[in-house]
Design a protein around this motif. Structure first.
Motif, PDB file in Angstrom:
ATOM      1  N   TYR A  40       0.873  -1.175   0.000  1.00 27.64           N
ATOM      2  CA  TYR A  40       0.000   0.000   0.000  1.00 27.64           C
ATOM      3  C   TYR A  40       0.906   1.219   0.000  1.00 27.64           C
ATOM      4  O   TYR A  40       1.794   1.347   0.857  1.00 27.64           O
ATOM      5  N   GLU A  46      -5.519   2.268  -5.335  1.00 24.41           N
ATOM      6  CA  GLU A  46      -6.261   3.240  -4.528  1.00 24.41           C
ATOM      7  C   GLU A  46      -7.537   3.604  -5.268  1.00 24.41           C
ATOM      8  O   GLU A  46      -7.484   4.210  -6.335  1.00 24.41           O
ATOM      9  N   ILE A  86     -13.303   5.780   7.172  1.00 21.94           N
ATOM     10  CA  ILE A  86     -12.482   4.607   7.445  1.00 21.94           C
ATOM     11  C   ILE A  86     -13.343   3.451   7.952  1.00 21.94           C
ATOM     12  O   ILE A  86     -12.948   2.283   7.868  1.00 21.94           O
ATOM     13  N   CYS A  98     -14.682   2.140   4.166  1.00 16.63           N
ATOM     14  CA  CYS A  98     -13.840   1.950   2.978  1.00 16.63           C
ATOM     15  C   CYS A  98     -13.278   0.529   2.952  1.00 16.63           C
ATOM     16  O   CYS A  98     -12.992  -0.058   3.993  1.00 16.63           O
ATOM     17  N   LEU A 105     -10.634  -2.480   2.600  1.00 16.42           N
ATOM     18  CA  LEU A 105      -9.206  -2.708   2.837  1.00 16.42           C
ATOM     19  C   LEU A 105      -8.800  -3.986   2.112  1.00 16.42           C
ATOM     20  O   LEU A 105      -9.544  -4.978   2.128  1.00 16.42           O
ATOM     21  N   LYS A 116      -6.076   4.443   6.394  1.00 12.72           N
ATOM     22  CA  LYS A 116      -5.914   3.105   5.795  1.00 12.72           C
ATOM     23  C   LYS A 116      -4.561   2.505   6.167  1.00 12.72           C
ATOM     24  O   LYS A 116      -4.470   1.330   6.540  1.00 12.72           O
ATOM     25  N   CYS A 133      -4.522   1.139   9.575  1.00 10.54           N
ATOM     26  CA  CYS A 133      -5.231  -0.146   9.681  1.00 10.54           C
ATOM     27  C   CYS A 133      -4.337  -1.299   9.219  1.00 10.54           C
ATOM     28  O   CYS A 133      -4.279  -2.348   9.864  1.00 10.54           O
ATOM     29  N   TYR A 134      -3.638  -1.097   8.102  1.00 13.68           N
ATOM     30  CA  TYR A 134      -2.748  -2.162   7.606  1.00 13.68           C
ATOM     31  C   TYR A 134      -1.630  -2.452   8.608  1.00 13.68           C
ATOM     32  O   TYR A 134      -1.238  -3.606   8.816  1.00 13.68           O
TER      33      TYR A 134
END
Length: 307
Positions: free
Chosen positions: A112, A133, A142, A145, A147, A169, A172-173
């Motif tokens: 990402y 993206e 968030i 969306c 992932l 994002k 989160c990853y």
């Protein structure tokens, strides 16, 4: 230019320049602030590069600027009057980040990216899968969306379209401790025309480091990986190599970290006063930011090369 006594920050001139060049087989240049400023070549820089090559020196360009792929750098060199600069002589933080993900991390999954077109192009050229993206739907957050479950790395570079959603994002990853966290470079800002500045990759990385409570692995200067790339491809010996840069905390520290002789030029970001402060510091880490030599401009090499 008065550099005072003590070790480091020696003012390069005359016979000293000739002796230094005679002792070195490889010359590494930073680009922005050293051989050009924006779309203007530093006076004498194209001639210096050509004369070094004519003298049998191997010349490389190491830049933390990740905004353009290497093929675009070749075009810029040509546009600014530098003759015969080959793509394989250019080591950008974008190219080296792609090489790291492919050859060192051996990424099995997607990356990402918070970054620009230069980073994306180098990743794709290296065959590194990128998480696409998607345009955010109106009102997306968030919470809603999507992932990508295949993301196994996050890479942060210079991004003029940086958004809160991208930051969220990436956070989160990075909740997954197995997800790699990389930064193209730590540059906090870059000078622009008219005295303005633009935030650099380092400022975006700092935001994500704070939000994720993790530290990024930096690929560009002052990390040694960029030199490792050159050494592995060209068999370069650090003891016979010279690093010329304009930024003490990246270019000079990079050279120090890699065992290269370092030269600060005063055509870019850092000043002689800052170099002297590092030299006189009692902190070992700060001393590593002090250059071995200081020169006004790379044009100071011209007389020694033309003799």
């Amino acid at each position: 230019m008065a550099c005072g006594g003590g070790r480091g920050c020696v003012a390069l001139r005359g016979a000293q320049i000739r002796d230094l060049l005679d002792a070195k087989h490889n010359v590494l240049f930073d680009c922005d602030g050293v051989i050009w400023n924006g779309e203007t070549a530093v006076t004498g820089a194209p001639e210096v590069v050509s004369l070094l090559k004519q003298r049998g020196k191997r010349v490389f360009f190491v830049t933390n600027n990740c905004t353009r792929p290497r093929e675009n750098y070749v075009q810029k060199f040509s546009r600014l009057g530098f003759a015969d600069v080959a793509e394989e002589e250019i080591f950008s933080s974008a190219y080296c980040s792609a090489a790291y993900l492919r050859d060192v991390a051996r990424l099995r999954g997607k990356v990402y990216v918070i970054g620009c077109g230069g980073v994306m192009k180098e990743l794709r050229d290296a065959g590194v899968p990128v998480a696409e993206e998607e345009d955010a739907e109106p009102g997306a957050s968030i919470y809603t969306c999507p992932l990508d479950p295949d993301v196994k790395a996050v890479l942060v570079g210079y991004d003029e379209n940086f958004t809160f959603m991208k930051l969220a994002k990436a956070c989160c990853y990075l909740r997954n401790s197995e997800c790699l966290f990389l930064a193209t470079d730590p540059d906090p800002w870059h000078p622009l025309r008219g005295g303005r500045v633009t935030p650099g990759s380092g400022s975006l990385t700092a935001a994500l480091e704070t939000a994720s409570s993790r530290k990024a692995t930096v690929i560009g200067k002052p990390s040694c990986f960029m030199f490792d790339c050159i050494a592995s491809q060209f068999g370069v010996d650090p003891a016979h190599s010279l690093m010329i840069g304009d930024r003490l905390e990246t270019d000079v520290l990079f050279g120090s970290n890699c065992g290269l002789t370092t030269v600060l030029t005063l055509t870019g970001v850092s000043t002689l006063q800052e170099a002297l402060a590092y030299r006189d510091s009692q902190e070992p880490q700060q001393k590593n930011c002090a250059p071995d030599y200081v020169m006004e401009s790379v044009a100071d090499f011209l007389q020694a090369l033309e003799d």
